[in-house]
Design a protein around this motif. Structure first.
Motif, PDB file in Angstrom:
ATOM      1  N   ILE A  50     -10.752   9.529  -3.403  1.00  0.00           N
ATOM      2  CA  ILE A  50     -10.374   8.263  -3.206  1.00  0.00           C
ATOM      3  C   ILE A  50     -10.499   7.990  -1.422  1.00  0.00           C
ATOM      4  O   ILE A  50     -11.214   7.010  -1.184  1.00  0.00           O
ATOM      5  CB  ILE A  50      -9.332   7.562  -3.913  1.00  0.00           C
ATOM      6  CG1 ILE A  50      -9.483   7.771  -5.332  1.00  0.00           C
ATOM      7  CG2 ILE A  50      -9.139   6.076  -3.379  1.00  0.00           C
ATOM      8  CD1 ILE A  50      -7.968   7.211  -5.995  1.00  0.00           C
ATOM      9  N   ALA A  51      -9.731   8.812  -0.785  1.00  0.00           N
ATOM     10  CA  ALA A  51      -9.817   8.768   0.665  1.00  0.00           C
ATOM     11  C   ALA A  51     -11.199   9.084   0.998  1.00  0.00           C
ATOM     12  O   ALA A  51     -11.555   8.274   2.043  1.00  0.00           O
ATOM     13  CB  ALA A  51      -8.582   9.934   1.216  1.00  0.00           C
ATOM     14  N   ARG A  52     -11.835   9.929   0.584  1.00  0.00           N
ATOM     15  CA  ARG A  52     -13.270  10.224   1.158  1.00  0.00           C
ATOM     16  C   ARG A  52     -14.094   8.841   0.791  1.00  0.00           C
ATOM     17  O   ARG A  52     -14.854   8.562   1.842  1.00  0.00           O
ATOM     18  CB  ARG A  52     -14.054  11.259   0.361  1.00  0.00           C
ATOM     19  CG  ARG A  52     -13.300  12.673   0.682  1.00  0.00           C
ATOM     20  CD  ARG A  52     -13.800  13.849  -0.275  1.00  0.00           C
ATOM     21  NE  ARG A  52     -15.282  13.932  -0.004  1.00  0.00           N
ATOM     22  CZ  ARG A  52     -16.278  14.183  -0.830  1.00  0.00           C
ATOM     23  NH1 ARG A  52     -16.090  14.219  -1.952  1.00  0.00           N
ATOM     24  NH2 ARG A  52     -17.524  14.251  -0.455  1.00  0.00           N
ATOM     25  N   LEU A  53     -14.009   8.387  -0.115  1.00  0.00           N
ATOM     26  CA  LEU A  53     -14.735   7.153  -0.476  1.00  0.00           C
ATOM     27  C   LEU A  53     -14.483   6.028   0.429  1.00  0.00           C
ATOM     28  O   LEU A  53     -15.325   5.321   0.765  1.00  0.00           O
ATOM     29  CB  LEU A  53     -14.718   6.599  -2.167  1.00  0.00           C
ATOM     30  CG  LEU A  53     -15.177   7.742  -3.123  1.00  0.00           C
ATOM     31  CD1 LEU A  53     -14.715   7.453  -4.455  1.00  0.00           C
ATOM     32  CD2 LEU A  53     -16.919   7.514  -2.935  1.00  0.00           C
ATOM     33  N   VAL A  54     -13.226   5.806   0.497  1.00  0.00           N
ATOM     34  CA  VAL A  54     -12.588   4.740   1.447  1.00  0.00           C
ATOM     35  C   VAL A  54     -13.227   5.019   2.797  1.00  0.00           C
ATOM     36  O   VAL A  54     -13.839   4.102   3.420  1.00  0.00           O
ATOM     37  CB  VAL A  54     -11.216   4.503   1.622  1.00  0.00           C
ATOM     38  CG1 VAL A  54     -10.604   3.534   2.530  1.00  0.00           C
ATOM     39  CG2 VAL A  54     -10.666   3.797   0.240  1.00  0.00           C
ATOM     40  N   ALA A  55     -13.324   6.273   3.391  1.00  0.00           N
ATOM     41  CA  ALA A  55     -13.675   6.605   4.648  1.00  0.00           C
ATOM     42  C   ALA A  55     -15.367   6.465   4.622  1.00  0.00           C
ATOM     43  O   ALA A  55     -15.648   5.698   5.802  1.00  0.00           O
ATOM     44  CB  ALA A  55     -13.335   8.067   5.195  1.00  0.00           C
ATOM     45  N   GLY A  56     -15.764   6.868   3.775  1.00  0.00           N
ATOM     46  CA  GLY A  56     -17.432   6.431   3.660  1.00  0.00           C
ATOM     47  C   GLY A  56     -17.887   5.101   3.698  1.00  0.00           C
ATOM     48  O   GLY A  56     -18.863   4.755   4.175  1.00  0.00           O
ATOM     49  N   ALA A  57     -16.973   4.332   2.860  1.00  0.00           N
ATOM     50  CA  ALA A  57     -17.214   2.665   2.732  1.00  0.00           C
ATOM     51  C   ALA A  57     -17.362   2.200   4.269  1.00  0.00           C
ATOM     52  O   ALA A  57     -17.917   1.354   4.419  1.00  0.00           O
ATOM     53  CB  ALA A  57     -16.114   1.989   1.859  1.00  0.00           C
ATOM     54  N   HIS A  58     -16.066   2.653   4.853  1.00  0.00           N
ATOM     55  CA  HIS A  58     -15.897   2.097   6.180  1.00  0.00           C
ATOM     56  C   HIS A  58     -17.044   2.540   7.079  1.00  0.00           C
ATOM     57  O   HIS A  58     -17.686   1.587   7.703  1.00  0.00           O
ATOM     58  CB  HIS A  58     -14.803   2.775   6.920  1.00  0.00           C
ATOM     59  CG  HIS A  58     -13.506   2.297   6.224  1.00  0.00           C
ATOM     60  ND1 HIS A  58     -12.461   2.708   6.342  1.00  0.00           N
ATOM     61  CD2 HIS A  58     -12.883   1.385   5.351  1.00  0.00           C
ATOM     62  CE1 HIS A  58     -11.385   2.400   5.787  1.00  0.00           C
ATOM     63  NE2 HIS A  58     -11.922   1.225   5.082  1.00  0.00           N
ATOM     64  N   ASP A  59     -17.724   3.662   6.909  1.00  0.00           N
ATOM     65  CA  ASP A  59     -18.887   4.126   7.732  1.00  0.00           C
ATOM     66  C   ASP A  59     -20.172   3.445   7.377  1.00  0.00           C
ATOM     67  O   ASP A  59     -20.809   3.039   8.116  1.00  0.00           O
ATOM     68  CB  ASP A  59     -19.142   5.537   7.644  1.00  0.00           C
ATOM     69  CG  ASP A  59     -17.949   6.471   8.134  1.00  0.00           C
ATOM     70  OD1 ASP A  59     -17.258   5.936   9.096  1.00  0.00           O
ATOM     71  OD2 ASP A  59     -17.745   7.398   7.944  1.00  0.00           O
ATOM     72  N   VAL A  64     -13.923  -2.795   1.157  1.00  0.00           N
ATOM     73  CA  VAL A  64     -12.847  -1.991   0.459  1.00  0.00           C
ATOM     74  C   VAL A  64     -11.683  -3.141   0.230  1.00  0.00           C
ATOM     75  O   VAL A  64     -11.525  -3.706   1.086  1.00  0.00           O
ATOM     76  CB  VAL A  64     -12.504  -0.942   1.540  1.00  0.00           C
ATOM     77  CG1 VAL A  64     -11.203  -0.339   0.581  1.00  0.00           C
ATOM     78  CG2 VAL A  64     -13.429  -0.083   1.480  1.00  0.00           C
ATOM     79  N   VAL A  65     -11.698  -3.014  -1.174  1.00  0.00           N
ATOM     80  CA  VAL A  65     -10.264  -3.990  -1.623  1.00  0.00           C
ATOM     81  C   VAL A  65      -9.404  -2.827  -2.152  1.00  0.00           C
ATOM     82  O   VAL A  65      -9.596  -2.098  -3.062  1.00  0.00           O
ATOM     83  CB  VAL A  65     -10.727  -5.163  -2.813  1.00  0.00           C
ATOM     84  CG1 VAL A  65      -9.585  -5.643  -3.119  1.00  0.00           C
ATOM     85  CG2 VAL A  65     -11.677  -5.735  -2.140  1.00  0.00           C
ATOM     86  N   HIS A  66      -8.005  -3.249  -1.548  1.00  0.00           N
ATOM     87  CA  HIS A  66      -7.196  -2.302  -2.237  1.00  0.00           C
ATOM     88  C   HIS A  66      -6.232  -3.096  -3.372  1.00  0.00           C
ATOM     89  O   HIS A  66      -5.630  -4.093  -2.752  1.00  0.00           O
ATOM     90  CB  HIS A  66      -6.189  -1.833  -1.110  1.00  0.00           C
ATOM     91  CG  HIS A  66      -6.840  -0.914  -0.209  1.00  0.00           C
ATOM     92  ND1 HIS A  66      -7.413   0.584  -0.220  1.00  0.00           N
ATOM     93  CD2 HIS A  66      -7.301  -1.230   1.256  1.00  0.00           C
ATOM     94  CE1 HIS A  66      -7.825   0.938   0.607  1.00  0.00           C
ATOM     95  NE2 HIS A  66      -7.790  -0.080   1.543  1.00  0.00           N
ATOM     96  N   ALA A  67      -6.111  -2.726  -4.488  1.00  0.00           N
ATOM     97  CA  ALA A  67      -5.255  -3.505  -5.331  1.00  0.00           C
ATOM     98  C   ALA A  67      -3.936  -2.915  -5.793  1.00  0.00           C
ATOM     99  O   ALA A  67      -3.890  -1.753  -5.965  1.00  0.00           O
ATOM    100  CB  ALA A  67      -6.140  -3.704  -6.567  1.00  0.00           C
ATOM    101  N   VAL A  68      -2.857  -3.759  -5.240  1.00  0.00           N
ATOM    102  CA  VAL A  68      -1.474  -3.250  -5.324  1.00  0.00           C
ATOM    103  C   VAL A  68      -0.918  -4.034  -6.473  1.00  0.00           C
ATOM    104  O   VAL A  68      -0.689  -5.283  -6.438  1.00  0.00           O
ATOM    105  CB  VAL A  68      -0.731  -3.202  -4.003  1.00  0.00           C
ATOM    106  CG1 VAL A  68       0.424  -2.993  -4.021  1.00  0.00           C
ATOM    107  CG2 VAL A  68      -1.493  -2.624  -2.825  1.00  0.00           C
TER     108      VAL A  68
END
Length: 214
Positions: A50-59, A64-68
């Motif tokens: 998930i962390a890799r995907l978020v970083a890749g999305a940023h690049d 990115v939406v974080h649902a809490v």
């Protein structure tokens, strides 16, 4: 056999949103309320993916939406119409608004352009929360769903996304549930019927192969 890569148009950064579901310290963190689920998320590699995907999305310029999921200290607005909700009220770690428990968990990065959406009720970040309107305003057509748990919140999110007209993409190595073999069964026998099942690396590869606009 690994699933095929999603078609490029389904991962177009301009029309794709990456959603993390309940990836918060009080759920998947080392001192969370659900240690078995947190352990599964880490041992399976899901949290790292998930962390890799978020970083890749940023690049790649993917939103990115974080649902809490959280709860007011007085419990106002919280659901109590299922055994799961009542059990959560008795857990030693509470997902209380404004506490560390409802912050996005390490090692997931949170960018300045990321949106953090919070809900006080229900099982899904899409049901009755206004997130649908938010996604439409973002131009979303494809929702990449990651997070926990494969038991409840993730399938709920996928079903809601499909019912609302989005194409759902699920990187199977970026979701977790308990027991671990249940996650694989959920993916194979349920989510694969309604979503494009893939891997974190395939999603990242798709984003890398699409030129960033602007």
């Amino acid at each position: 056999m690994a699933p095929p890569d999603p078609p490029a148009e389904r991962l177009d950064p301009a029309t794709t949103v990456l959603l993390t579901v309940e990836c918060q310290r009080g759920v998947v963190g080392p001192d969370g309320a659900l240690p078995e689920l947190a352990a599964a998320a880490r041992a399976s590699g899901a949290l790292v993916n998930i962390a890799r995907l978020v970083a890749g999305a940023h690049d790649a310029g993917v939103q990115v939406v974080h649902a809490v999921a959280e709860r007011r200290p007085d419990g106002r607005g919280a659901s109590r119409n299922a055994r799961l909700f009542r059990a959560a009220e008795r857990l030693p770690v509470q997902q209380l608004t404004g506490t560390r428990a409802v912050r996005v968990a390490d090692p997931i990065p949170v960018g300045d352009a990321d949106l953090v959406v919070r809900r006080l009720h229900g099982l899904s970040p899409l049901a009755g929360t206004g997130v649908d309107a938010l996604l439409r305003n973002l131009g979303c057509r494809t929702l990449v769903v990651t997070g926990v748990s494969a038991n409840v919140a993730v399938p709920n999110t996928v079903f809601d996304a499909v019912n609302l007209g989005y194409t759902a993409v699920v990187p199977a190595d970026a979701i977790a549930g308990v027991p671990a073999d249940y996650t694989a069964a959920m993916v194979s026998h349920t989510l694969a019927l309604v979503a494009t099942v893939t891997t974190a690396e395939a999603v990242l590869r798709g984003w890398r192969s699409t030129p960033r606009s602007g």
